[in-house]
Design an enzyme around this catalytic site. Structure first.
Site, short mmCIF file in Angstrom:
data_model
loop_
_atom_site.label_atom_id
_atom_site.label_comp_id
_atom_site.label_asym_id
_atom_site.label_seq_id
_atom_site.Cartn_x
_atom_site.Cartn_y
_atom_site.Cartn_z
N GLU A 216 -48.75 25.66 17.07
CA GLU A 216 -47.70 26.84 16.19
C GLU A 216 -46.98 25.88 15.25
O GLU A 216 -46.61 24.81 14.74
CB GLU A 216 -47.29 27.51 16.38
N ASP A 218 -43.78 26.70 11.71
CA ASP A 218 -43.63 27.23 11.54
C ASP A 218 -42.79 27.03 10.17
O ASP A 218 -42.13 25.65 10.05
CB ASP A 218 -42.19 27.21 12.42
N GLU A 221 -38.40 29.58 9.14
CA GLU A 221 -37.90 30.93 10.38
C GLU A 221 -36.43 30.93 9.33
O GLU A 221 -35.70 29.97 9.58
CB GLU A 221 -37.69 30.58 11.34
N HIS A 232 -44.95 22.55 15.72
CA HIS A 232 -44.82 22.96 17.08
C HIS A 232 -46.60 22.59 17.62
O HIS A 232 -47.50 23.04 18.11
CB HIS A 232 -44.76 24.25 18.00
#
Ligand SMILES: *[C@@H]1O[C@H](CO)[C@@H](O)[C@H](O)[C@H]1NC(C)=O
Ligand SMILES: *[C@@H]1O[C@H](CO)[C@@H](O)[C@H](O)[C@H]1NC(C)=O
Length: 476
Positions: A216, A218, A221, A232
């Site tokens: 993942e 990101d 956010e 991640h």
């Protein structure tokens, strides 16, 4: 930090119009279209025929030809769905209601509301969406050695809200198989680096209760008070759940991201994220994740810590995140970006932890309690995030360098060629705007202009269309 990531809606996740079933889905999945742009330095940006689909959990799964639900608050109806094959025979997945899920699109603009309000009633919508291609599969964005730009409006997101745009390495088909022919078109196959346990796993009834981990990245956010971007990476069975996130506030830049700040979150702006490789190719090793902003025609370099950190690099990850190296760090993240990942949009809040990991304590200016969802619901029921003008491709091809003002230490370099090609793209999209000019009027906060935008250009009274930047005008 992302251990607080929203768990999937419990009920949802399930099934497929059996090929010869008398399925009610003679209707189309009804996924709202959202134009995006794929860019190269040689030929500029080309509009893509893309749409968004709500996660499987937002779709109603019911008996074939009937209206009995095949899901319960805790999973599936064990009589209708004792196993995959029987479930497939008994149940179909229906299209989702995007209105009550708080979602609307117009041209290249996506608006997502935390709450749905109707006749004085308010319900929690908290949508999560995936970008779908015209072939019915997810768009597999390959961003290694490439960049992604988009415009965002976070002005109505208070402490505790999270407007997120990120990538997960989901299967392109959503795990479609002989029992699940619905697949990606119905939002199947979600995974992320928190390894969520869901009723369906990669399109298959998850009778074993296993989590579903995947790489993942990101990209955003955020709310109007704080933000982070975080890789991640995962091994075959687990992930770097915390990640080495870049949060300007946590790095000592407390006025960088705020209403009236260096990046003025009370207004829309453009975010560009670059995935730089060691050799500059789209197959090399990922060595750095760079970031910049454009607002009011000004290029804003990423925040820089007192130690000089202004991007995510392997050495910095290793020093700030003890788990990174064990999962292969940026190298693993880069391999996933090279294989292709699915673009995901969400808006959510966090009853368990008030989103403190993002915006409170050392991460941001919010108190530990003001992100409580019930406070948000009473004080900010209209909270929403707007993503628009999503463009991805060669480094330097997805934005126009406004001329370098304010970019004394920009870590992102751009070529003059990029400026030229983007300009030619604009000419094309401008034509589109003219020919398909919509006579409907836009609502408060909605987009009403900008390069590449094709929706309504007038605003409902008493609002007026105000230019925020070349890509974005808004009814205010
Ligand atoms: C979605 O739900 C709303 C509210 O119940 C309803 O008015 C509307 O017709 C529904 N839309 C679709 C496409 O079913
Ligand atoms: C998910 O399902 C697809 C299609 O059935 C399959 O090709 C893929 O290998 C699966 N992925 C995982 C991680 O199980």
């Amino acid at each position: 930090m992302a251990s607080m990531k929203k768990s999937i809606i419990a009920a949802g996740l399930s099934f497929l119009p059996l090929i010869h079933a008398q399925n009610p889905a003679s209707t189309s999945p009804g996924n709202p279209s959202l134009t995006t742009w794929k860019c190269t330095t040689s030929s500029g940006c080309v509009a893509q025929d893309t749409s968004v689909v709500l996660d499987w959990g937002y779709h109603w799964i019911h008996t074939v030809g009937g209206s009995q639900s095949c899901t319960t608050s805790s999973g599936v109806d064990k009589t209708l769905c004792p196993d995959e094959a029987t479930c497939s025979k008994n149940c179909v997945v229906d299209s989702a209601n995007y209105t009550t899920a708080g979602v609307s699109t117009s041209g290249g603009t996506l608006t997502m509301n935390q709450y749905y309000q109707s006749n004085g009633a308010i319900t929690n919508a908290s949508p999560r969406l995936y970008l779908l291609g015209s072939d019915g599969d997810y768009v597999m964005m390959k961003l290694l050695g490439q960049e992604l730009s988009f415009d965002v409006d976070l002005s109505t997101l208070p402490c505790g809200e999270n407007g997120a745009l990120y990538l997960s390495e989901m299967s392109a088909t959503g795990g479609a198989n002989q029992y699940n022919t619905a697949g990606a078109k119905y939002g199947s196959g979600y995974c992320d680096a928190q390894c969520p346990v869901q009723t369906w796993r990669n399109g298959t009834l998850n009778t074993g209760g296993q989590g579903y981990c995947c790489n993942e990245m990101d990209i955003l956010e955020a709310n109007s008070r704080a933000n982070a971007f975080t890789p991640h990476p995962c091994s075959s069975s687990d992930c770097d759940k915390g990640g080495c996130g870049f949060n300007p506030y946590a790095l000592g830049q407390q006025n960088y991201w705020s209403p009236g700040g260096t990046v003025d979150t009370s207004k829309p702006f453009t975010i560009t994220t670059q995935f730089v490789t060691s050799d500059g190719t789209t197959t090399g090793k990922l060595t750095e994740i760079r970031r910049q902003y454009i607002q009011n025609s000004k290029l804003i370099a990423n925040a820089k810590s007192s130690a000089g950190v202004s991007s995510i690099t392997e050495p910095w990850c290793e020093s700030s995140d003890g788990s990174a190296a064990g999962f292969g760090g940026l190298t693993t993240m880069g391999q996933a970006l090279g294989r292709g990942m699915v673009l995901i949009f969400s808006i959510w809040n966090d009853a368990g932890g008030n989103m403190n990991w993002l915006d409170s304590g050392s991460s941001g200016p919010c108190s530990s309690t003001e992100g409580n969802p019930s406070l948000i619901q009473s004080a900010n029921p209209g909270t929403h995030v707007v993503f628009s003008n999503i463009r991805w491709g060669d480094i330097g091809s997805t934005f126009t360098n406004p001329g370098g003002s304010g970019s004394s230490s920009s870590t992102i370099t751009t070529t003059t060629k990029a400026t030229t090609t983007t300009t030619s793209t604009r000419t094309t999209t401008k034509t589109t705007t003219t020919t398909s000019a919509n006579t409907a009027s836009q609502t408060h906060w909605g987009q009403c202009g900008g390069n590449g935008y094709t929706g309504p250009t007038s605003c409902a009274s008493p609002y007026t269309c105000q230019k925020q930047n070349d890509y974005y005008s808004q009814c205010l």
